[in-house]
Design a protein around this motif. Sequence first.
Motif, PDB file in Angstrom:
ATOM      1  N   ALA A 113      -4.233   4.823   3.035  1.00 43.95           N
ATOM      2  CA  ALA A 113      -3.194   3.930   2.718  1.00 43.95           C
ATOM      3  C   ALA A 113      -4.426   3.429   0.891  1.00 43.95           C
ATOM      4  O   ALA A 113      -5.548   3.727   1.446  1.00 43.95           O
ATOM      5  CB  ALA A 113      -3.420   2.756   3.291  1.00 43.95           C
ATOM      6  N   HIS A 114      -3.849   3.342  -0.131  1.00 44.44           N
ATOM      7  CA  HIS A 114      -4.210   3.088  -1.035  1.00 44.44           C
ATOM      8  C   HIS A 114      -3.868   1.931  -1.676  1.00 44.44           C
ATOM      9  O   HIS A 114      -2.209   1.877  -2.183  1.00 44.44           O
ATOM     10  CB  HIS A 114      -5.210   3.487  -1.874  1.00 44.44           C
ATOM     11  N   ASN A 115      -3.927   1.243  -2.669  1.00 43.20           N
ATOM     12  CA  ASN A 115      -3.340  -0.089  -4.487  1.00 43.20           C
ATOM     13  C   ASN A 115      -4.010  -0.007  -4.840  1.00 43.20           C
ATOM     14  O   ASN A 115      -5.449   0.613  -4.670  1.00 43.20           O
ATOM     15  CB  ASN A 115      -2.818  -1.124  -3.275  1.00 43.20           C
ATOM     16  N   LEU A 124      -7.721  -1.531  -4.926  1.00 44.94           N
ATOM     17  CA  LEU A 124      -8.884  -1.022  -3.562  1.00 44.94           C
ATOM     18  C   LEU A 124      -9.167  -0.025  -4.963  1.00 44.94           C
ATOM     19  O   LEU A 124      -8.450   0.811  -5.982  1.00 44.94           O
ATOM     20  CB  LEU A 124      -8.534  -0.260  -2.838  1.00 44.94           C
ATOM     21  N   THR A 125     -10.775  -0.228  -4.868  1.00 46.89           N
ATOM     22  CA  THR A 125     -11.371   0.938  -5.756  1.00 46.89           C
ATOM     23  C   THR A 125     -11.161   2.268  -5.182  1.00 46.89           C
ATOM     24  O   THR A 125     -11.454   3.824  -6.240  1.00 46.89           O
ATOM     25  CB  THR A 125     -13.223   0.506  -6.423  1.00 46.89           C
ATOM     26  N   ARG A 126     -11.529   2.704  -4.081  1.00 53.19           N
ATOM     27  CA  ARG A 126     -10.959   4.014  -3.039  1.00 53.19           C
ATOM     28  C   ARG A 126     -10.338   3.857  -1.939  1.00 53.19           C
ATOM     29  O   ARG A 126     -10.426   2.749  -0.900  1.00 53.19           O
ATOM     30  CB  ARG A 126     -12.688   4.288  -2.670  1.00 53.19           C
ATOM     31  N   PRO A 127      -9.392   5.055  -1.157  1.00 58.37           N
ATOM     32  CA  PRO A 127      -9.026   4.865  -0.290  1.00 58.37           C
ATOM     33  C   PRO A 127      -9.280   4.130   0.433  1.00 58.37           C
ATOM     34  O   PRO A 127     -10.510   4.649   1.375  1.00 58.37           O
ATOM     35  CB  PRO A 127      -7.861   6.413   0.347  1.00 58.37           C
ATOM     36  N   ALA A 187       0.884  -0.711   0.150  1.00 59.22           N
ATOM     37  CA  ALA A 187      -0.175   0.146  -0.074  1.00 59.22           C
ATOM     38  C   ALA A 187       0.855   1.415   0.202  1.00 59.22           C
ATOM     39  O   ALA A 187       1.995   0.928   0.387  1.00 59.22           O
ATOM     40  CB  ALA A 187      -0.554  -0.227   1.149  1.00 59.22           C
ATOM     41  N   GLU A 188       0.590   2.297  -0.411  1.00 57.13           N
ATOM     42  CA  GLU A 188       0.932   3.549  -1.230  1.00 57.13           C
ATOM     43  C   GLU A 188       0.097   5.019   0.320  1.00 57.13           C
ATOM     44  O   GLU A 188      -1.015   4.611   0.419  1.00 57.13           O
ATOM     45  CB  GLU A 188       0.797   4.412  -1.612  1.00 57.13           C
ATOM     46  N   ILE A 189       0.954   5.320   1.068  1.00 54.05           N
ATOM     47  CA  ILE A 189       0.548   6.239   2.858  1.00 54.05           C
ATOM     48  C   ILE A 189       0.598   7.283   2.668  1.00 54.05           C
ATOM     49  O   ILE A 189       1.784   7.594   2.108  1.00 54.05           O
ATOM     50  CB  ILE A 189       1.130   5.093   3.850  1.00 54.05           C
TER      51      ILE A 189
END
Length: 497
Positions: free
Chosen positions: A211-213, A216-219, A159-161
């Motif tokens: 957090a999102h990767n 995921l459709t939304r963070p 994940a990118e935070i």
Amino acid sequence: MVMWRWCTVLVHLCLLHDFSDALQSFVREPSDQYVREGQTVVLPCQVSEPVGQVQWTRDEFGLGVIRDLPSYPRYQMIGDDHEGIYSLEVQRATLEDDAVFQCQVGSAAGQQGIRSRDARLTILVPPEPPRVIQGDRVTTAAGLEVRLQCESRGGRPPAEIEWYRGDGAILENGTSTESALMADGKRSVVRSTLVLTAAPAHHDTTVTCRAHNAALTRPQTAAVRLQVTFPPEVSVSADRARAAEFDDVTLHCRATANPGQVRYRWFVNGEPLPGQTDSSTTLRAVGRHLDNASVLCQVTNAAGTGSDATQINVLYAPRFRAEPRDVAADVGQEATLLCDVDANPAPEVSWVRRECDACPEPVGTGRRLTLVASADTVGLYECRTSGEHHPAVDAGHCAVVEEVVVGGIRSLLVIPDAREEDFGLYNCSVTNTYGTDSALVILEKQRELPLLVILTIAIGGIIVITTIILVIIMCQRHRRRAKDVPTETPEVITDWT
């Protein structure tokens, strides 16, 4: 018979020749693909002139040659034998399917086996909801360093935070990120650290970890609320920018603090104002001695003390610090006349030479007037001051008389032959080593009554006085008449018998 054998041999050779020219090859090969966990994906494979058996491998392990692939219930080779289509369908993809796949055709009838290019199937796994390790509330004090850590587990790719303020602005400074693989060697644990110095502006605000990767459709988000204790931040203002002398001035003290229980103190030029403990204070009848005075509000809470100050601008009428004095000089020498006037705002100073009351002659401006002594410059000079917010003062036309009396000094301002410019506000100030006091006197022009009003009042007065006199005269006459009337003596009859 011989002819038939030759024909058979020729046909067989032709068949062998045609078969050897038609080599099995790939019409379409698989390529790298990404798919979210739980979705279905198809890896394409189409073979031209297949001779050997077709199978798929996963990480170089063969899956089988039967289209249904019974050992792998979620796998099957779909397509048509006549068209040479042997695409691999992967249903309900899981992390187990994250591997390298290859389509292979075995060797047969003198032809070598062939293999497609490698195709990596990447399974995208959403991470678990992030969490702030320090909890959903952090208490600190202004000026201290705060370390917030946000953790996201189980994502593939990692994940990118990012960090955001409560108003939505991204926080980039003071952030760092580290990532590590989990035990399965595919998913990751990501931890991002935000370091900031707590300030009063951070109090009762939220900081959000997002957090999102690709899965995921939304963070996903997690928030922490900051509670910052800080000394009062103070702002002082007056109810007016400028105050006339002897007006009341109210000052307001606004304080932002945490904790909010605060104590107020007021100071004027560094001296405390006793009993002033509210958020506002009023200075009664401000004098000229308070012009440019510094008024400070000091506010204290459990975290410390803050203060702010403002200056008072007091408008006051001109006052001579010293009366202009006569100056004597020899002919040809310079003589300087001084007009030492104090006022706020600073007055305009001008000089006139007065040969007579009706013929003032302007001779200069400024507090000092320098002349060269001669027969033409000898005479009476007046210093005049005027300006915004105060009337004109004419030195030379007025006179100050002081006399010692019991317990002090009496000062008289004598204005002979009062003129139009003499009317207005006058200030009498007294100063000694213990302080200053002053009083204002307004010299008003007496209103002239119209002639008709004067005549009416005069005639009315005459009538009233005449009436009173007549009444008195009539009363006197009545009393005199009463005295002149003879008194009747009653007849006395004596009986001698």
